[in-house]
Motif scaffolding. Structure first.
Motif, PDB file in Angstrom:
ATOM      1  N   SER A  39       0.978  -1.475  -0.116  1.00  0.00           N
ATOM      2  CA  SER A  39       0.098  -0.057   0.133  1.00  0.00           C
ATOM      3  C   SER A  39       0.801   1.117   0.186  1.00  0.00           C
ATOM      4  O   SER A  39       0.473   2.623  -0.642  1.00  0.00           O
ATOM      5  N   LYS A  40       1.932   1.161   0.122  1.00  0.00           N
ATOM      6  CA  LYS A  40       2.639   2.450   0.356  1.00  0.00           C
ATOM      7  C   LYS A  40       4.532   2.477  -0.287  1.00  0.00           C
ATOM      8  O   LYS A  40       4.670   3.838  -0.377  1.00  0.00           O
ATOM      9  N   VAL A  41       4.574   1.606  -0.878  1.00  0.00           N
ATOM     10  CA  VAL A  41       5.569   1.191  -2.001  1.00  0.00           C
ATOM     11  C   VAL A  41       5.402   2.460  -2.761  1.00  0.00           C
ATOM     12  O   VAL A  41       7.089   3.468  -3.028  1.00  0.00           O
ATOM     13  N   SER A  42       4.549   2.655  -3.078  1.00  0.00           N
ATOM     14  CA  SER A  42       4.310   3.920  -4.262  1.00  0.00           C
ATOM     15  C   SER A  42       4.486   5.222  -4.329  1.00  0.00           C
ATOM     16  O   SER A  42       4.841   5.784  -4.524  1.00  0.00           O
ATOM     17  N   SER A  43       5.073   6.015  -2.638  1.00  0.00           N
ATOM     18  CA  SER A  43       4.849   6.665  -1.752  1.00  0.00           C
ATOM     19  C   SER A  43       6.617   6.611  -1.554  1.00  0.00           C
ATOM     20  O   SER A  43       6.661   7.800  -0.834  1.00  0.00           O
ATOM     21  N   SER A  44       7.126   6.030  -2.031  1.00  0.00           N
ATOM     22  CA  SER A  44       8.832   5.475  -1.207  1.00  0.00           C
ATOM     23  C   SER A  44       9.400   5.802  -2.505  1.00  0.00           C
ATOM     24  O   SER A  44       9.259   5.233  -3.787  1.00  0.00           O
ATOM     25  N   VAL A  45      10.520   5.979  -2.511  1.00  0.00           N
ATOM     26  CA  VAL A  45      11.840   6.507  -3.639  1.00  0.00           C
ATOM     27  C   VAL A  45      13.083   6.369  -3.506  1.00  0.00           C
ATOM     28  O   VAL A  45      13.352   6.771  -2.101  1.00  0.00           O
ATOM     29  N   GLN A  46      14.046   5.635  -4.190  1.00  0.00           N
ATOM     30  CA  GLN A  46      16.126   6.321  -3.847  1.00  0.00           C
ATOM     31  C   GLN A  46      16.330   7.193  -4.581  1.00  0.00           C
ATOM     32  O   GLN A  46      15.181   7.976  -6.229  1.00  0.00           O
ATOM     33  N   ILE A  47      17.239   8.494  -3.711  1.00  0.00           N
ATOM     34  CA  ILE A  47      17.100   9.006  -4.694  1.00  0.00           C
ATOM     35  C   ILE A  47      19.107   9.083  -5.050  1.00  0.00           C
ATOM     36  O   ILE A  47      19.620   8.225  -4.300  1.00  0.00           O
ATOM     37  N   ALA A  88      22.371   9.955  -6.998  1.00  0.00           N
ATOM     38  CA  ALA A  88      23.135  11.039  -7.423  1.00  0.00           C
ATOM     39  C   ALA A  88      24.856  10.583  -8.218  1.00  0.00           C
ATOM     40  O   ALA A  88      25.077   9.532  -7.443  1.00  0.00           O
ATOM     41  N   MET A  89      25.228  11.059  -9.367  1.00  0.00           N
ATOM     42  CA  MET A  89      26.435  10.105  -9.942  1.00  0.00           C
ATOM     43  C   MET A  89      26.961  11.142 -10.473  1.00  0.00           C
ATOM     44  O   MET A  89      26.588  12.426 -10.808  1.00  0.00           O
ATOM     45  N   ASP A  90      28.306  11.219 -10.444  1.00  0.00           N
ATOM     46  CA  ASP A  90      29.751  11.504 -10.037  1.00  0.00           C
ATOM     47  C   ASP A  90      29.850  12.426 -11.589  1.00  0.00           C
ATOM     48  O   ASP A  90      29.782  10.990 -12.506  1.00  0.00           O
ATOM     49  N   LEU A  91      31.085  12.391 -12.399  1.00  0.00           N
ATOM     50  CA  LEU A  91      32.033  12.847 -13.458  1.00  0.00           C
ATOM     51  C   LEU A  91      31.706  11.139 -14.012  1.00  0.00           C
ATOM     52  O   LEU A  91      32.382  10.409 -14.599  1.00  0.00           O
ATOM     53  N   SER A  92      32.982  10.526 -12.680  1.00  0.00           N
ATOM     54  CA  SER A  92      33.105   8.750 -12.740  1.00  0.00           C
ATOM     55  C   SER A  92      32.486   7.790 -13.132  1.00  0.00           C
ATOM     56  O   SER A  92      32.421   6.858 -12.837  1.00  0.00           O
ATOM     57  N   GLY A  93      31.199   8.404 -12.919  1.00  0.00           N
ATOM     58  CA  GLY A  93      29.876   7.212 -13.081  1.00  0.00           C
ATOM     59  C   GLY A  93      29.909   6.885 -11.583  1.00  0.00           C
ATOM     60  O   GLY A  93      29.102   5.346 -11.609  1.00  0.00           O
ATOM     61  N   ILE A  94      30.364   6.529 -10.507  1.00  0.00           N
ATOM     62  CA  ILE A  94      30.254   6.462  -9.395  1.00  0.00           C
ATOM     63  C   ILE A  94      28.615   7.019  -8.617  1.00  0.00           C
ATOM     64  O   ILE A  94      28.574   8.173  -9.015  1.00  0.00           O
ATOM     65  N   GLU A  95      27.870   6.256  -8.396  1.00  0.00           N
ATOM     66  CA  GLU A  95      26.435   6.254  -7.877  1.00  0.00           C
ATOM     67  C   GLU A  95      26.532   5.932  -6.002  1.00  0.00           C
ATOM     68  O   GLU A  95      27.057   5.146  -5.792  1.00  0.00           O
ATOM     69  N   THR A  96      26.063   7.160  -5.885  1.00  0.00           N
ATOM     70  CA  THR A  96      25.624   7.232  -4.109  1.00  0.00           C
ATOM     71  C   THR A  96      24.333   7.712  -4.115  1.00  0.00           C
ATOM     72  O   THR A  96      23.495   7.734  -4.565  1.00  0.00           O
ATOM     73  N   TYR A  97      23.828   6.673  -3.280  1.00  0.00           N
ATOM     74  CA  TYR A  97      22.302   6.501  -2.485  1.00  0.00           C
ATOM     75  C   TYR A  97      21.983   6.827  -1.280  1.00  0.00           C
ATOM     76  O   TYR A  97      22.424   7.355  -0.227  1.00  0.00           O
ATOM     77  N   GLY A  98      20.729   7.640  -1.361  1.00  0.00           N
ATOM     78  CA  GLY A  98      19.691   8.568  -0.245  1.00  0.00           C
ATOM     79  C   GLY A  98      18.077   8.185  -0.900  1.00  0.00           C
ATOM     80  O   GLY A  98      17.842   6.986  -1.507  1.00  0.00           O
ATOM     81  N   SER A  99      17.381   7.879  -0.022  1.00  0.00           N
ATOM     82  CA  SER A  99      16.035   7.714   0.121  1.00  0.00           C
ATOM     83  C   SER A  99      14.689   9.243   0.250  1.00  0.00           C
ATOM     84  O   SER A  99      15.127  10.801   0.429  1.00  0.00           O
ATOM     85  N   GLY A 100      13.882   9.242  -0.238  1.00  0.00           N
ATOM     86  CA  GLY A 100      12.810  10.213  -0.210  1.00  0.00           C
ATOM     87  C   GLY A 100      11.571   9.701   0.070  1.00  0.00           C
ATOM     88  O   GLY A 100      10.852   8.705  -0.338  1.00  0.00           O
ATOM     89  N   PHE A 101      10.676  10.262   0.231  1.00  0.00           N
ATOM     90  CA  PHE A 101       8.805   9.777   0.305  1.00  0.00           C
ATOM     91  C   PHE A 101       8.337  10.982  -0.460  1.00  0.00           C
ATOM     92  O   PHE A 101       8.913  12.210  -1.045  1.00  0.00           O
ATOM     93  N   VAL A 102       6.852  10.608  -1.511  1.00  0.00           N
ATOM     94  CA  VAL A 102       6.405  11.578  -2.000  1.00  0.00           C
ATOM     95  C   VAL A 102       5.519  12.164  -1.134  1.00  0.00           C
ATOM     96  O   VAL A 102       4.434  12.067  -0.552  1.00  0.00           O
ATOM     97  N   ILE A 103       5.230  13.805  -0.778  1.00  0.00           N
ATOM     98  CA  ILE A 103       4.544  14.387  -0.320  1.00  0.00           C
ATOM     99  C   ILE A 103       2.858  14.824  -1.051  1.00  0.00           C
ATOM    100  O   ILE A 103       2.127  15.679  -0.642  1.00  0.00           O
ATOM    101  N   ARG A 104       3.271  15.321  -2.353  1.00  0.00           N
ATOM    102  CA  ARG A 104       2.497  15.202  -3.317  1.00  0.00           C
ATOM    103  C   ARG A 104       2.994  14.524  -5.011  1.00  0.00           C
ATOM    104  O   ARG A 104       3.249  14.875  -4.649  1.00  0.00           O
ATOM    105  N   LYS A 105       1.798  14.128  -4.948  1.00  0.00           N
ATOM    106  CA  LYS A 105       1.920  13.682  -6.143  1.00  0.00           C
ATOM    107  C   LYS A 105       3.102  14.179  -7.327  1.00  0.00           C
ATOM    108  O   LYS A 105       2.898  15.752  -7.777  1.00  0.00           O
TER     109      LYS A 105
END
Length: 259
Positions: free
Chosen positions: A50-58, A60-77
């Motif tokens: 019921s809640k996975v559609s309100s949760s996201v991953q953020i 970030a990719m640097d110039l070398s293509g290395i990615e780092t990750y965080g999380s977020g949630f949907v406050i409004r569509k």
């Protein structure tokens, strides 16, 4: 530390809990017992679905293509909340920042529509009006040992649901027994009814104990966002393209919250 006549909560009656009770009793503490109720697989699946559609991953990719990750949630569509500290780190180090959902969809970020550094929160407008918004509940409804839940992705993996438990509320911060990582930064923390009561921050005290910020002050902001169309809510930019401020004015949200 002096425990005589101090109130102490012991969570769980397993071997370690019983040992703590015996020791605290000898030291003269006033002991309160709490036996944790584990969520069932069915409860976890229902909350996740019921809640996975309100949760996201953020991501970030640097110039070398290395990615780092965080999380977020949907406050409004079309609008995602995460921590300001995380987003500022991404802005400083990344070449590209984007949003992923559990279905594998990717969304670009148009800009910031609201931010508050004191509460460590930022609201981002996505490139399209997508995803489902969360619902909030006041943190004062929580009781010690209540189960809490996070739905997110760990390092670009499948979205999963994890759970911990609430310990106490101190100056707008929830102290929780929750094993969190850096990738959890910005994730919504749900109560057992599926309502958001807090969001995870980088304030991790130990491998098991962490703080989270209350989302009580986001309730009014969500109402403002829901009362405007997606196209009416726009970020503003300076001439050099750096995102500076929102078109939502301070007195529209809360006079005590600078934007």
């Amino acid at each position: 530390m002096e425990y005589r006549n101090k109130k102490v909560l012991v969570i769980g009656l397993a071997r370690s809990g019983m040992a703590a009770i015996k020791l605290l009793n000898k030291l003269g503490a006033q002991i309160t017992l709490s036996e944790r109720k584990e969520p069932t697989k069915e409860e976890l699946k229902a909350l996740y679905d019921s809640k996975v559609s309100s949760s996201v991953q953020i991501t970030a990719m640097d110039l070398s293509g290395i990615e780092t990750y965080g999380s977020g949630f949907v406050i409004r569509k079309g609008f995602v909340a995460t921590t300001w500290s995380l987003f500022l780190k991404f802005l400083s180090n990344a070449n590209h920042i984007y949003i992923n959902d559990a279905k594998g969809n990717t969304y670009n970020i148009d800009g910031i529509v609201a931010a508050n550094t004191s509460y460590d929160i930022v609201i981002l407008k996505l490139s399209e009006e997508a995803l489902d918004n969360v619902t909030f509940e006041k943190t004062n409804t929580l009781k010690t040992d209540d189960n809490l839940f996070i739905i997110n992705s760990k390092i670009n993996s499948t979205f999963r649901i994890n759970y911990g438990r609430f310990v106490s509320l101190e100056n707008g911060k929830l102290k929780n027994l929750f094993p969190l990582t850096e990738a959890d930064n910005g994730a919504a923390i749900f109560n057992s009814k599926g309502n958001v009561v807090a969001f995870a921050t980088s304030d991790i005290l130990s491998s098991e104990l962490s703080y989270a910020n209350s989302t009580d002050y986001l309730i009014d902001l969500q109402k403002i966002l829901l009362n405007q169309s997606y196209d009416e809510i726009n970020p503003e930019y300076e001439d050099d393209g750096i995102i500076m401020k929102a078109d939502i004015q301070k007195d529209e949200w809360d006079e005590n919250i600078p934007i």
